[in-house]
Design a protein around this motif. Structure first.
Motif, PDB file in Angstrom:
ATOM      1  N   VAL A 300       9.558  10.846  49.684  1.00  0.00           N
ATOM      2  CA  VAL A 300       9.810   9.411  49.567  1.00  0.00           C
ATOM      3  C   VAL A 300      10.020   9.074  48.099  1.00  0.00           C
ATOM      4  CG1 VAL A 300       9.008   7.134  50.241  1.00  0.00           C
ATOM      5  CG2 VAL A 300       8.175   9.137  51.480  1.00  0.00           C
ATOM      6  N   ALA A 302      13.701   9.049  45.532  1.00  0.00           N
ATOM      7  CA  ALA A 302      14.671  10.061  45.081  1.00  0.00           C
ATOM      8  C   ALA A 302      14.859  10.006  43.570  1.00  0.00           C
ATOM      9  CB  ALA A 302      16.003   9.840  45.798  1.00  0.00           C
ATOM     10  N   THR A 304      13.208  10.715  39.436  1.00  0.00           N
ATOM     11  CA  THR A 304      13.005  11.908  38.615  1.00  0.00           C
ATOM     12  C   THR A 304      12.134  12.935  39.325  1.00  0.00           C
ATOM     13  OG1 THR A 304      12.946  10.371  36.767  1.00  0.00           O
ATOM     14  CG2 THR A 304      12.251  12.627  36.304  1.00  0.00           C
ATOM     15  N   MET A 305      10.966  12.475  39.807  1.00  0.00           N
ATOM     16  CA  MET A 305      10.026  13.428  40.397  1.00  0.00           C
ATOM     17  C   MET A 305      10.459  13.843  41.793  1.00  0.00           C
ATOM     18  SD  MET A 305       8.047  14.115  38.019  1.00  0.00           S
ATOM     19  CE  MET A 305       6.825  15.155  38.792  1.00  0.00           C
ATOM     20  N   GLY A 306      10.867  12.860  42.614  1.00  0.00           N
ATOM     21  CA  GLY A 306      11.261  13.167  43.994  1.00  0.00           C
ATOM     22  C   GLY A 306      12.339  14.249  44.040  1.00  0.00           C
ATOM     23  N   ASP A 324      14.810   6.756  50.335  1.00  0.00           N
ATOM     24  CA  ASP A 324      14.639   5.783  49.250  1.00  0.00           C
ATOM     25  C   ASP A 324      14.993   4.422  49.816  1.00  0.00           C
ATOM     26  OD1 ASP A 324      14.806   4.455  46.571  1.00  0.00           O
ATOM     27  OD2 ASP A 324      14.610   6.524  45.862  1.00  0.00           O
ATOM     28  N   ALA A 329      20.322   4.877  45.180  1.00  0.00           N
ATOM     29  CA  ALA A 329      19.248   5.726  44.642  1.00  0.00           C
ATOM     30  C   ALA A 329      19.313   7.112  45.274  1.00  0.00           C
ATOM     31  CB  ALA A 329      17.890   5.086  44.903  1.00  0.00           C
ATOM     32  N   TYR A 368      12.492   5.123  57.722  1.00  0.00           N
ATOM     33  CA  TYR A 368      11.268   5.914  57.826  1.00  0.00           C
ATOM     34  C   TYR A 368      11.178   6.676  59.144  1.00  0.00           C
ATOM     35  CZ  TYR A 368       9.085   4.436  53.505  1.00  0.00           C
ATOM     36  OH  TYR A 368       8.788   4.270  52.189  1.00  0.00           O
ATOM     37  N   GLU A 379       5.040  11.491  48.703  1.00  0.00           N
ATOM     38  CA  GLU A 379       5.479  10.203  48.152  1.00  0.00           C
ATOM     39  C   GLU A 379       5.635  10.329  46.643  1.00  0.00           C
ATOM     40  OE1 GLU A 379       4.405   7.520  45.475  1.00  0.00           O
ATOM     41  OE2 GLU A 379       2.616   8.376  46.418  1.00  0.00           O
ATOM     42  N   VAL A 381       7.176   7.456  44.681  1.00  0.00           N
ATOM     43  CA  VAL A 381       7.777   6.151  44.364  1.00  0.00           C
ATOM     44  C   VAL A 381       7.122   5.602  43.096  1.00  0.00           C
ATOM     45  CG1 VAL A 381       8.279   5.738  46.799  1.00  0.00           C
ATOM     46  CG2 VAL A 381       6.171   4.810  45.825  1.00  0.00           C
ATOM     47  N   GLU A 383       4.843   3.967  40.261  1.00  0.00           N
ATOM     48  CA  GLU A 383       3.389   4.069  40.089  1.00  0.00           C
ATOM     49  C   GLU A 383       2.758   2.682  40.209  1.00  0.00           C
ATOM     50  OE1 GLU A 383       1.813   6.639  40.280  1.00  0.00           O
ATOM     51  OE2 GLU A 383       0.252   6.942  38.793  1.00  0.00           O
ATOM     52  N   VAL A 387       3.099  -0.842  45.960  1.00  0.00           N
ATOM     53  CA  VAL A 387       4.244  -0.101  46.525  1.00  0.00           C
ATOM     54  C   VAL A 387       3.729   1.095  47.331  1.00  0.00           C
ATOM     55  CG1 VAL A 387       6.405   1.084  45.996  1.00  0.00           C
ATOM     56  CG2 VAL A 387       5.653  -0.804  44.544  1.00  0.00           C
ATOM     57  N   LYS A 388       2.729   1.780  46.785  1.00  0.00           N
ATOM     58  CA  LYS A 388       2.186   2.954  47.481  1.00  0.00           C
ATOM     59  C   LYS A 388       1.566   2.520  48.813  1.00  0.00           C
ATOM     60  CE  LYS A 388       2.267   5.746  43.582  1.00  0.00           C
ATOM     61  NZ  LYS A 388       3.223   6.762  43.320  1.00  0.00           N
ATOM     62  N   ASN A 408       2.246  11.896  44.864  1.00  0.00           N
ATOM     63  CA  ASN A 408       2.441  12.523  43.562  1.00  0.00           C
ATOM     64  C   ASN A 408       1.914  11.615  42.448  1.00  0.00           C
ATOM     65  OD1 ASN A 408       3.595  14.481  41.721  1.00  0.00           O
ATOM     66  ND2 ASN A 408       5.213  13.003  41.324  1.00  0.00           N
ATOM     67  N   THR A 409       1.083  10.661  42.792  1.00  0.00           N
ATOM     68  CA  THR A 409       0.606   9.741  41.749  1.00  0.00           C
ATOM     69  C   THR A 409      -0.039  10.495  40.580  1.00  0.00           C
ATOM     70  OG1 THR A 409      -0.801   7.869  41.262  1.00  0.00           O
ATOM     71  CG2 THR A 409      -1.634   9.380  42.902  1.00  0.00           C
ATOM     72  N   SER A 410       0.141   9.952  39.372  1.00  0.00           N
ATOM     73  CA  SER A 410      -0.495  10.566  38.195  1.00  0.00           C
ATOM     74  C   SER A 410      -1.817   9.898  37.877  1.00  0.00           C
ATOM     75  CB  SER A 410       0.377  10.382  36.954  1.00  0.00           C
ATOM     76  OG  SER A 410       1.676  10.740  37.180  1.00  0.00           O
TER      77      SER A 410
HETATM   78  P1  NAD Z   1      11.305   7.077  39.231  1.00  0.00           P
HETATM   79  O1  NAD Z   1      11.330   5.671  38.821  1.00  0.00           O
HETATM   80  O2  NAD Z   1      12.224   8.039  38.569  1.00  0.00           O
HETATM   81  O3  NAD Z   1      11.595   7.185  40.803  1.00  0.00           O
HETATM   82  C1  NAD Z   1      10.998   6.374  41.759  1.00  0.00           C
HETATM   83  C2  NAD Z   1      11.912   6.294  42.964  1.00  0.00           C
HETATM   84  O4  NAD Z   1      11.203   5.693  44.035  1.00  0.00           O
HETATM   85  C3  NAD Z   1      13.170   5.442  42.733  1.00  0.00           C
HETATM   86  O5  NAD Z   1      14.308   6.164  43.153  1.00  0.00           O
HETATM   87  C4  NAD Z   1      12.948   4.225  43.603  1.00  0.00           C
HETATM   88  O6  NAD Z   1      14.148   3.680  44.124  1.00  0.00           O
HETATM   89  C5  NAD Z   1      12.073   4.816  44.694  1.00  0.00           C
HETATM   90  N1  NAD Z   1      11.271   3.831  45.430  1.00  0.00           N
HETATM   91  C6  NAD Z   1      10.608   2.767  44.942  1.00  0.00           C
HETATM   92  N2  NAD Z   1       9.966   2.135  45.927  1.00  0.00           N
HETATM   93  C7  NAD Z   1      10.227   2.792  47.076  1.00  0.00           C
HETATM   94  C8  NAD Z   1       9.861   2.611  48.438  1.00  0.00           C
HETATM   95  N3  NAD Z   1       9.093   1.618  48.810  1.00  0.00           N
HETATM   96  N4  NAD Z   1      10.324   3.497  49.341  1.00  0.00           N
HETATM   97  C9  NAD Z   1      11.119   4.512  48.966  1.00  0.00           C
HETATM   98  N5  NAD Z   1      11.497   4.724  47.687  1.00  0.00           N
HETATM   99  C10 NAD Z   1      11.069   3.870  46.759  1.00  0.00           C
HETATM  100  O7  NAD Z   1       9.791   7.536  39.079  1.00  0.00           O
HETATM  101  P2  NAD Z   1       9.210   9.012  38.835  1.00  0.00           P
HETATM  102  O8  NAD Z   1       9.129   9.263  37.384  1.00  0.00           O
HETATM  103  O9  NAD Z   1       9.927   9.956  39.696  1.00  0.00           O
HETATM  104  O10 NAD Z   1       7.710   8.850  39.334  1.00  0.00           O
HETATM  105  C11 NAD Z   1       7.372   8.797  40.703  1.00  0.00           C
HETATM  106  C12 NAD Z   1       5.898   9.060  40.875  1.00  0.00           C
HETATM  107  O11 NAD Z   1       5.590  10.328  40.311  1.00  0.00           O
HETATM  108  C13 NAD Z   1       4.973   8.070  40.211  1.00  0.00           C
HETATM  109  O12 NAD Z   1       3.846   7.908  41.030  1.00  0.00           O
HETATM  110  C14 NAD Z   1       4.594   8.773  38.926  1.00  0.00           C
HETATM  111  O13 NAD Z   1       3.344   8.349  38.425  1.00  0.00           O
HETATM  112  C15 NAD Z   1       4.516  10.189  39.397  1.00  0.00           C
HETATM  113  N6  NAD Z   1       4.665  11.208  38.345  1.00  0.00           N
HETATM  114  C16 NAD Z   1       5.622  11.074  37.384  1.00  0.00           C
HETATM  115  C17 NAD Z   1       5.751  12.063  36.416  1.00  0.00           C
HETATM  116  C18 NAD Z   1       6.823  11.967  35.360  1.00  0.00           C
HETATM  117  O14 NAD Z   1       6.737  12.703  34.354  1.00  0.00           O
HETATM  118  N7  NAD Z   1       7.841  11.145  35.524  1.00  0.00           N
HETATM  119  C19 NAD Z   1       4.912  13.190  36.443  1.00  0.00           C
HETATM  120  C20 NAD Z   1       3.978  13.313  37.444  1.00  0.00           C
HETATM  121  C21 NAD Z   1       3.861  12.318  38.395  1.00  0.00           C
END
Ligand code: NAD
Length: 694
Positions: A300, A302, A304-306, A324, A329, A368, A379, A381, A383, A387-388, A408-410
């Motif tokens: 869930v 798409a 950076t992390m997804g 997404d 996205a 979904y 998941e 999405v 942070e 939303v979570k 994947n929450t940090s």
């Molecule tokens: P991001 O902003 O690059 O991506 C988030 C994606 O989630 C977006 O594509 C957005 O459209 C989508 N989204 C938002 N709400 C949604 C919903 N209700 N349903 C479906 N999709 C939805 O964020 P990211 O950097 O990939 O971070 C995502 C999670 O990973 C966060 O919880 C973050 O804390 C965690 N994390 C990030 C890193 C990092 O270095 N970026 C490292 C470890 C963990």
């Protein structure tokens, strides 16, 4: 079950090692082999011996469970086996299929010939434990194949496959069809030729201008591996192979091997090796806990992390469904994944067929309900707890019973996230690191209610996707980032008090960290830490922070992404350049806060930052947030660029000595009035009881 299977083929005896899982050279197998070979060599009905393993493994090498135990040193030793084969007047041939490592390979170097199947995969990996091969590998390999190839093979410690082994001359023949009949036919050919037997030990190293090559190799390892004495020792051992009679060369190899065993680098690397194997042992979850089958994954988000997380599963041949909120996205996520694979294709690391296969496993959806069939949903999405909450309610509504729900929450509380569902036992944290398709580390966050079989299932899954998984309890920042916060806090304070960002980075990088804290923050984005600090100021007002980092952010210097941070960056270049503007900003800050700049030695910088990791790491273990101190080390070695030759922060504390570490922390506490520096209870207890942390 017998450790050997003996089969007669007319006057040839085939001796197959049969000691699962990897034919490790423990005392039992050594004894059985010695007895069987001894008997065969004195039996007049036997003319030649073929030594093999199974189709999957010849031998994994020494039995690591015998390390530091009397069995490891008991006779017959590996050297006695080698000498027995080398003293044989009958033909002995090693037939290699599957894995052959370390001492297992050194045993084959005693044989008159080596042959292999295409599946053979041979390595001398001792260098990865801070060692050199110790049973003749360094003396025999340069006698067998060109010295440069031999040196690179041992220096890298990586496996070479059957065809490459044949090309280099490590083996005399590659057997393509059925292995045993082909091998027996080869022995019969050799017997028919009636040639005198040739031992590797009787050959000379044949390499023109060997001294010039060795001098070059010495300089290269000195420059590229200053912290790894094993690389230098390897070149020295090769020099002995070139310049000394064989027996003297063997003595030189042994002496160097024993010297290396006693070095802190080797101890640290062996610690790291065992620590990594231990992370999957969970005291209250039995090894045979049944696991849930995970064959398809829903992701869930798409972003950076997804996208990075998805690639892990695609690489492992698993189907991934990406969801997404917007088609745009999803399109962006898919195109990033494709772009990453195309880069690998361009570099020759991936074939077009493999790329197509991976992309075919990826599907997308905005609904979904399309996740109803997945075995695991992850998941990734924004942070944000709100939303979570929505995402987990949606997942709970559509996922089939028994599916695993991961986040994947940090930074957010996984117990709360679990409470948004009717099945908190199925919820777990899977904290991937960025870039998620590259970084080895995976923190598996065990919630209060996470079911044991869920935990066992994801630990197994981690192996499938080739991650190093470490279990963390639920706490702010989990293991890695919770420690990092104090490490970075100390780095900022050091600069406030008089050091420069470049001095701090250089001191830590010289010490072995892959990247200093200022370069690291510039890479990750200074705004991320700023957001966390703002929360901390409210949550824990008593913690001493330098506001200097805030001033950097207030000036819009978010790091590489803005071209300016603690350093400046030229467009399209990641090289950190010292920026006089930052120097002025720091001086202005000090003047405004009436801070008289002090001078720091590199050692003071190391103590302030690395001891912060040690203290917080020890607290994490004490609170049960990490299962053991060595797990903390694995987190830092695999996720934070901590130098392998120091074994991780906890191992380093043991190496320095807990009494010195605690005394220094107490001095810091007195000087700074920062209660963080009160040594963790675990450090004090270990010190009082004369125990080590690891
Ligand atoms: P991001 O902003 O690059 O991506 C988030 C994606 O989630 C977006 O594509 C957005 O459209 C989508 N989204 C938002 N709400 C949604 C919903 N209700 N349903 C479906 N999709 C939805 O964020 P990211 O950097 O990939 O971070 C995502 C999670 O990973 C966060 O919880 C973050 O804390 C965690 N994390 C990030 C890193 C990092 O270095 N970026 C490292 C470890 C963990």
């Amino acid at each position: 079950m017998s450790l050997l299977t003996l089969t007669r083929h007319a006057r040839i005896l085939a001796v197959a090692m049969n000691h699962p899982p990897v034919n490790s050279m423990g005392l039992g197998l050594r004894t059985a082999l010695f007895d069987a070979l001894h008997e065969a060599l004195s039996n007049p009905d036997i003319e030649a011996v073929l030594l093999t393993g199974s189709a999957r493994v010849f031998s994994g090498g020494a039995d690591i469970s015998e390390f530091d135990k009397p069995q490891g040193r008991a006779e017959p030793s590996l050297m006695s086996l080698i000498e027995l084969i080398e003293s044989s007047s009958k033909l002995v041939v090693a037939g290699l299929e599957g894995t052959c490592m370390g001492g297992g390979f050194e045993l084959t170097l005693a044989c008159h010939h080596r042959i292999c199947g295409p599946s053979a995969s041979v390595a001398l990996p001792e260098i990865k434990l801070g060692l050199i091969p110790g049973a003749g590998g360094t003396q025999k390999l340069p006698r067998l194949i060109p010295m440069e190839a031999a040196l690179n093979f041992i220096l890298k410690g990586n496996a070479l496959k059957g065809p490459e082994l044949a090309r280099l001359g490590v083996v005399d023949r590659l057997i393509e069809g059925a292995f045993i009949p082909g091998a027996i036919a080869y022995l019969q050919e050799l017997l028919a030729q009636k040639k005198p037997l040739q031992r590797i030990r009787d050959l000379k190293v044949d390499y023109p201008h060997h001294q010039a090559f060795l001098d070059f190799a010495k300089n290269t390892v000195q420059a590229t591996a200053p912290h790894y004495p094993a690389a230098r020792a390897l070149v020295e051992s090769f020099e002995a192979a070139c310049t000394l009679p064989f027996e003297e060369g063997m003595r030189a190899e042994r002496r160097l091997f024993i010297e290396l065993m006693g070095t802190p680098q080797c101890k640290a690397m062996r610690h790291a090796f065992f620590a990594e194997r231990l992370t999957s042992k969970i005291p209250d979850v039995a090894d045979d806990t049944p696991t849930r089958s995970i064959e398809s994954v829903g992701i869930v988000g798409a972003g950076t992390m997804g996208g990075g997380i998805a690639m892990n599963f695609l690489n492992a041949g698993m189907a991934v469904k990406l969801i997404d909120t917007q088609q745009a996205a999803l399109d962006k996520g898919v195109s990033t994944i494709r772009h990453n694979y195309e880069n690998s294709l361009k570099k020759g690391k991936l074939s077009q067929a493999a790329l197509d296969q991976r992309m075919a496993l990826l599907t997308t959806t905005l609904a979904y309900k399309d996740l109803a069939t997945v075995d695991l949903a992850i998941e990734a999405v924004y942070e944000d707890m709100g939303v979570k909450e929505k995402v987990f309610q949606e997942l709970d509504a559509v996922l089939k019973p028994g599916a695993i729900l991961a986040t994947n929450t940090s930074t957010l509380d996984i117990n709360r996230i679990a409470s948004f569902t009717q099945r908190p036992g199925d919820v777990i944290g899977l904290h991937f690191f960025s870039p998620a398709n590259v970084m080895k580390l995976l923190e598996v966050v065990r919630g209060q209610e996470t079911a044991k079989d869920v935990l066992a299932s994801v630990m197994k899954l981690a192996k499938t996707i080739q991650k190093t998984a470490v279990i963390s309890g639920v706490c702010d920042g989990f293991i890695g980032n919770r420690m990092l916060e104090h490490y970075v806090r100390m780095a900022f304070l050091l600069v406030e008090e008089g050091a420069s960002p470049a001095q701090v980075d250089q001191a830590l990088e010289k010490w072995g960290m892959v990247m200093g804290p200022f370069r690291m923050n510039d890479m990750a984005g200074n705004d991320i830490g700023w957001a966390i600090r703002k929360r901390r100021y409210a949550q824990k007002p008593q913690t001493i922070h330098s506001k200097l980092a805030d001033a950097i952010c207030e000036a819009g210097r978010f790091g590489q992404k803005t071209g300016l941070g603690w350093y400046r960056y030229e467009s399209g270049n990641r090289k950190a350049l010292v920026d006089p503007v930052v120097g002025e900003l720091i001086e202005k800050y000090r003047a405004a806060h009436h801070i008289q700049a002090k001078k720091f030695t590199d050692n003071e910088i190391i103590e302030r930052t690395i001891y912060a990791l040690i203290n917080e790491g020890a607290r994490i273990v004490e609170e049960g947030m990490a299962m053991r101190a060595s797990d903390v080390d694995v987190v830092y070695l695999t996720g934070y660029g901590f130098p392998l030759f120091r074994g991780g922060p906890m191992k380093y504390a043991d190496e320095v000595g807990l009494s010195r570490v605690c005394a220094t922390m107490k001095r810091f506490q007195e000087e700074s009035k920062d209660d963080f520096w009160q040594p963790a209870g675990l450090l004090q207890t270990c010190l009082d009881q004369g125990k080590s942390l690891t």
